[in-house]
Design a protein around this motif. Structure first.
Motif, PDB file in Angstrom:
ATOM      1  N   GLY A   1      65.776  38.183  52.992  1.00 38.52           N
ATOM      2  CA  GLY A   1      65.120  38.205  51.689  1.00 38.52           C
ATOM      3  C   GLY A   1      63.618  38.318  51.809  1.00 38.52           C
ATOM      4  N   TYR A   2      62.954  38.221  50.693  1.00 36.85           N
ATOM      5  CA  TYR A   2      61.515  38.416  50.629  1.00 36.85           C
ATOM      6  C   TYR A   2      60.839  37.173  50.067  1.00 36.85           C
ATOM      7  N   ASP A   3      59.614  36.956  50.503  1.00 37.89           N
ATOM      8  CA  ASP A   3      58.779  35.905  49.907  1.00 37.89           C
ATOM      9  C   ASP A   3      57.919  36.568  48.843  1.00 37.89           C
ATOM     10  N   LEU A   4      58.456  36.662  47.632  1.00 38.59           N
ATOM     11  CA  LEU A   4      57.772  37.397  46.569  1.00 38.59           C
ATOM     12  C   LEU A   4      56.471  36.727  46.160  1.00 38.59           C
ATOM     13  N   ALA A   5      56.427  35.396  46.213  1.00 36.43           N
ATOM     14  CA  ALA A   5      55.189  34.710  45.827  1.00 36.43           C
ATOM     15  C   ALA A   5      54.049  35.099  46.750  1.00 36.43           C
ATOM     16  N   GLU A   6      54.320  35.088  48.047  1.00 35.05           N
ATOM     17  CA  GLU A   6      53.280  35.461  49.021  1.00 35.05           C
ATOM     18  C   GLU A   6      52.868  36.910  48.842  1.00 35.05           C
ATOM     19  N   PHE A   7      53.867  37.791  48.667  1.00 40.71           N
ATOM     20  CA  PHE A   7      53.593  39.227  48.573  1.00 40.71           C
ATOM     21  C   PHE A   7      52.785  39.551  47.321  1.00 40.71           C
ATOM     22  N   TYR A   8      53.209  39.054  46.164  1.00 38.86           N
ATOM     23  CA  TYR A   8      52.510  39.368  44.923  1.00 38.86           C
ATOM     24  C   TYR A   8      51.098  38.787  44.915  1.00 38.86           C
ATOM     25  N   THR A   9      50.936  37.597  45.479  1.00 43.08           N
ATOM     26  CA  THR A   9      49.602  37.001  45.528  1.00 43.08           C
ATOM     27  C   THR A   9      48.667  37.815  46.415  1.00 43.08           C
ATOM     28  N   ARG A  10      49.178  38.215  47.572  1.00 40.63           N
ATOM     29  CA  ARG A  10      48.355  38.986  48.510  1.00 40.63           C
ATOM     30  C   ARG A  10      47.984  40.344  47.921  1.00 40.63           C
ATOM     31  N   HIS A  11      48.936  41.021  47.328  1.00 40.69           N
ATOM     32  CA  HIS A  11      48.651  42.340  46.772  1.00 40.69           C
ATOM     33  C   HIS A  11      47.868  42.254  45.474  1.00 40.69           C
ATOM     34  N   GLY A  12      48.040  41.146  44.746  1.00 38.42           N
ATOM     35  CA  GLY A  12      47.183  40.934  43.585  1.00 38.42           C
ATOM     36  C   GLY A  12      45.728  40.804  43.980  1.00 38.42           C
ATOM     37  N   GLY A  13      45.480  40.162  45.103  1.00 42.38           N
ATOM     38  CA  GLY A  13      44.121  40.067  45.611  1.00 42.38           C
ATOM     39  C   GLY A  13      43.547  41.423  45.960  1.00 42.38           C
ATOM     40  N   ALA A  14      44.384  42.302  46.513  1.00 45.94           N
ATOM     41  CA  ALA A  14      43.913  43.653  46.837  1.00 45.94           C
ATOM     42  C   ALA A  14      43.528  44.414  45.571  1.00 45.94           C
ATOM     43  N   MET A  15      44.309  44.248  44.492  1.00 48.35           N
ATOM     44  CA  MET A  15      43.966  44.903  43.227  1.00 48.35           C
ATOM     45  C   MET A  15      42.662  44.355  42.661  1.00 48.35           C
ATOM     46  N   GLU A  16      42.484  43.054  42.741  1.00 49.74           N
ATOM     47  CA  GLU A  16      41.248  42.454  42.240  1.00 49.74           C
ATOM     48  C   GLU A  16      40.040  43.000  42.991  1.00 49.74           C
ATOM     49  N   ARG A  17      40.151  43.125  44.302  1.00 44.00           N
ATOM     50  CA  ARG A  17      39.034  43.668  45.089  1.00 44.00           C
ATOM     51  C   ARG A  17      38.767  45.118  44.706  1.00 44.00           C
ATOM     52  N   MET A  18      39.824  45.889  44.488  1.00 44.85           N
ATOM     53  CA  MET A  18      39.662  47.294  44.121  1.00 44.85           C
ATOM     54  C   MET A  18      38.859  47.434  42.825  1.00 44.85           C
ATOM     55  N   VAL A  19      39.236  46.674  41.809  1.00 46.62           N
ATOM     56  CA  VAL A  19      38.540  46.777  40.522  1.00 46.62           C
ATOM     57  C   VAL A  19      37.119  46.231  40.638  1.00 46.62           C
ATOM     58  N   ALA A  20      36.952  45.141  41.375  1.00 48.32           N
ATOM     59  CA  ALA A  20      35.636  44.527  41.493  1.00 48.32           C
ATOM     60  C   ALA A  20      34.666  45.363  42.321  1.00 48.32           C
ATOM     61  N   GLU A  21      35.172  46.073  43.329  1.00 52.24           N
ATOM     62  CA  GLU A  21      34.291  46.780  44.255  1.00 52.24           C
ATOM     63  C   GLU A  21      34.158  48.269  43.966  1.00 52.24           C
ATOM     64  N   THR A  22      34.878  48.777  42.986  1.00 56.07           N
ATOM     65  CA  THR A  22      34.696  50.163  42.558  1.00 56.07           C
ATOM     66  C   THR A  22      33.599  50.190  41.508  1.00 56.07           C
ATOM     67  N   GLU A  23      32.585  50.992  41.746  1.00 58.09           N
ATOM     68  CA  GLU A  23      31.414  50.992  40.870  1.00 58.09           C
ATOM     69  C   GLU A  23      31.743  51.556  39.494  1.00 58.09           C
ATOM     70  N   PRO A  24      31.491  50.809  38.422  1.00 53.66           N
ATOM     71  CA  PRO A  24      31.651  51.383  37.080  1.00 53.66           C
ATOM     72  C   PRO A  24      30.611  52.484  36.859  1.00 53.66           C
ATOM     73  N   ARG A  25      31.026  53.564  36.219  1.00 55.26           N
ATOM     74  CA  ARG A  25      30.132  54.711  36.055  1.00 55.26           C
ATOM     75  C   ARG A  25      30.062  55.134  34.596  1.00 55.26           C
ATOM     76  N   ALA A  26      28.867  55.543  34.203  1.00 53.02           N
ATOM     77  CA  ALA A  26      28.663  56.062  32.865  1.00 53.02           C
ATOM     78  C   ALA A  26      27.443  56.970  32.875  1.00 53.02           C
ATOM     79  N   GLU A  27      27.438  57.929  31.978  1.00 55.33           N
ATOM     80  CA  GLU A  27      26.250  58.737  31.706  1.00 55.33           C
ATOM     81  C   GLU A  27      25.604  58.177  30.447  1.00 55.33           C
ATOM     82  N   THR A  28      24.282  58.029  30.468  1.00 55.15           N
ATOM     83  CA  THR A  28      23.572  57.525  29.301  1.00 55.15           C
ATOM     84  C   THR A  28      22.412  58.443  28.960  1.00 55.15           C
ATOM     85  N   GLY A  29      21.995  58.411  27.700  1.00 57.97           N
ATOM     86  CA  GLY A  29      20.858  59.223  27.297  1.00 57.97           C
ATOM     87  C   GLY A  29      20.134  58.640  26.098  1.00 57.97           C
TER      88      GLY A  29
END
Length: 403
Positions: free
Chosen positions: A226-254
């Motif tokens: 079987g799988y340890d879903l709690a460990e897996f989802y927590t670990r991969h949730g952290g990867a998603m959080e890092r992705m959103v936090a470390e990807t630079e938000p972009r916009a054009e302004t004028g």
């Protein structure tokens, strides 16, 4: 028309947006594409069907969007750069798979060649299950679509996650002279997760799954099936959080330095907003604009800063209003937020919008001034220099790294 790379003419080829996006995917390394024909996505699929075999790739016209995303998922699991897409209706059928692909941590580029802008919630909130997010990019024209499509492949590979590119009928059908050569966004990690057959029979075979990346759960000298879903989802949730936090938000302004009315719009409609703002500036109205380029992560800080000195923030969308929620969250009451859009369609429903007219957009913005009282919002009339109207032109282009 000669295909890119087959002509001696040194000028960039004139391509319809659908072909330019297809060539951008190929330039980024895409070698598998699957989809089901729905206008305005159909033209991208047709171009990939013609071009991918020429570069030893595979394109499949699937029985439906369910099969298309499943095929793309399988190709991506082997480490093959892959993509799929549809309109919003077709992407509705893909939502379960997209949620699971996020948790399986597979790189995949997804196109939404949307009919108008009613798919914002679908793109940014998702319609699948579980606690997942993926990045979303929103080009405003063909040239930017070429760059951001290649950037999407880079981000997908770097973060091992689906990346959605929002397009529309205009992007698919506008013909533009555009350079479709590859862009270099920096190094990428090794594909040591890919199912290439090399780990079979070793006792430590790789696993790509939304349930786990390990075949069994080990506890001391005992192996539990079987799988340890709690460990897996927590670990991969952290990867998603890092992705959103470390990807630079972009916009054009004028024109934000003295703007008392700020208009926020994304995608094709933002082009009409930008020109309307230029025209109103020439009449002396203190108006500026923000065009979000990343929808996830949303450029909240850029919008918040733009609203800090404004009396009103206006939001245009070709929909009943969806992004306006993110604008309100970004502004946090610093200025009133007024929605000035609506759903505007042709009789076919493909998203050819009668409202996408500079004069009509200008009148909507002028009405915001009138309702707010424009006594202090008028500056000396001038002809704004189109080349100098962007406060943050650099924000409109992806940086040469994963951010």
């Amino acid at each position: 028309m000669s295909r890119p790379g087959t002509t001696t003419d040194t000028r960039p080829p004139v391509l319809p947006g659908s072909a330019a996006i297809g060539e951008a995917m190929i330039a980024a390394g895409c070698r598998f594409f699957a989809g089901y024909p729905m206008t305005p996505f159909t033209e991208v699929l047709e171009h990939m069907a013609a071009r991918l075999p020429e570069v030893d790739g595979v394109c499949v016209n699937a029985e439906s969007e369910l099969e298309a995303v499943g095929m793309a998922w399988g190709a991506a699991a082997t480490g093959t750069p892959a993509a799929t897409g549809s309109t919003g209706q077709g992407l509705s059928l893909m939502q379960e798979s997209l949620a699971e692909i996020v948790y399986a941590r597979l790189p995949l580029v997804v196109l939404n060649m949307a009919r108008a802008q009613g798919d914002y919630f679908q793109a940014t909130r998702g319609g699948g299950h579980g606690d997942y997010r993926h990045l979303v990019l929103a080009p405003c024209d063909v040239r930017e679509a070429v760059e951001l499509t290649q950037y999407a492949f880079h981000l997908a590979e770097f973060w091992r996650s689906p990346v959605l590119v929002m397009g529309d009928y205009y992007l698919a059908h506008t013909h533009v002279s555009v350079d479709v050569r590859p862009h270099d966004f920096g190094p990428l990690p090794a594909r040591d997760w890919a199912l290439d057959g090399s780990s079979g029979g070793t006792g430590a075979a790789r696993l790509v799954s939304p349930l786990s990346d390990r075949k069994q759960r080990h506890a001391g000298d005992r192996t539990d099936a079987g799988y340890d879903l709690a460990e897996f989802y927590t670990r991969h949730g952290g990867a998603m959080e890092r992705m959103v936090a470390e990807t630079e938000p972009r916009a054009e302004t004028g024109f934000l330095a003295d703007a008392e009315v700020v208009v926020v719009a994304y995608g094709t409609p933002a082009l009409y907003v930008r020109q309307a703002v230029r025209d109103l500036r020439a009449l002396g109205l203190r108006v500026g604009y923000v065009r979000p380029i990343t929808l996830v992560p949303f450029p909240s800080e850029i919008v918040r800063a733009a609203a800090a000195g404004a009396r009103v923030v206006a939001v245009y969308e070709n929909s009943g209003g969806q992004m306006v929620d993110d604008v309100r969250l970004a502004v946090l009451g610093a200025a009133p937020v007024r929605f000035i859009g609506r759903l505007s369609l042709d009789s076919s429903g493909f998203g050819i919008a009668p409202d996408l007219d500079v004069g009509a957009m200008r009148r909507r913005i002028e009405a915001v001034f009138e309702s707010a009282g424009d006594g202090s919002a008028r500056a000396p009339a001038a002809d704004p220099d189109p080349a100098a109207d962007r406060d943050s032109a650099a924000d409109a282009r992806p940086a040469a790294d994963h951010r």
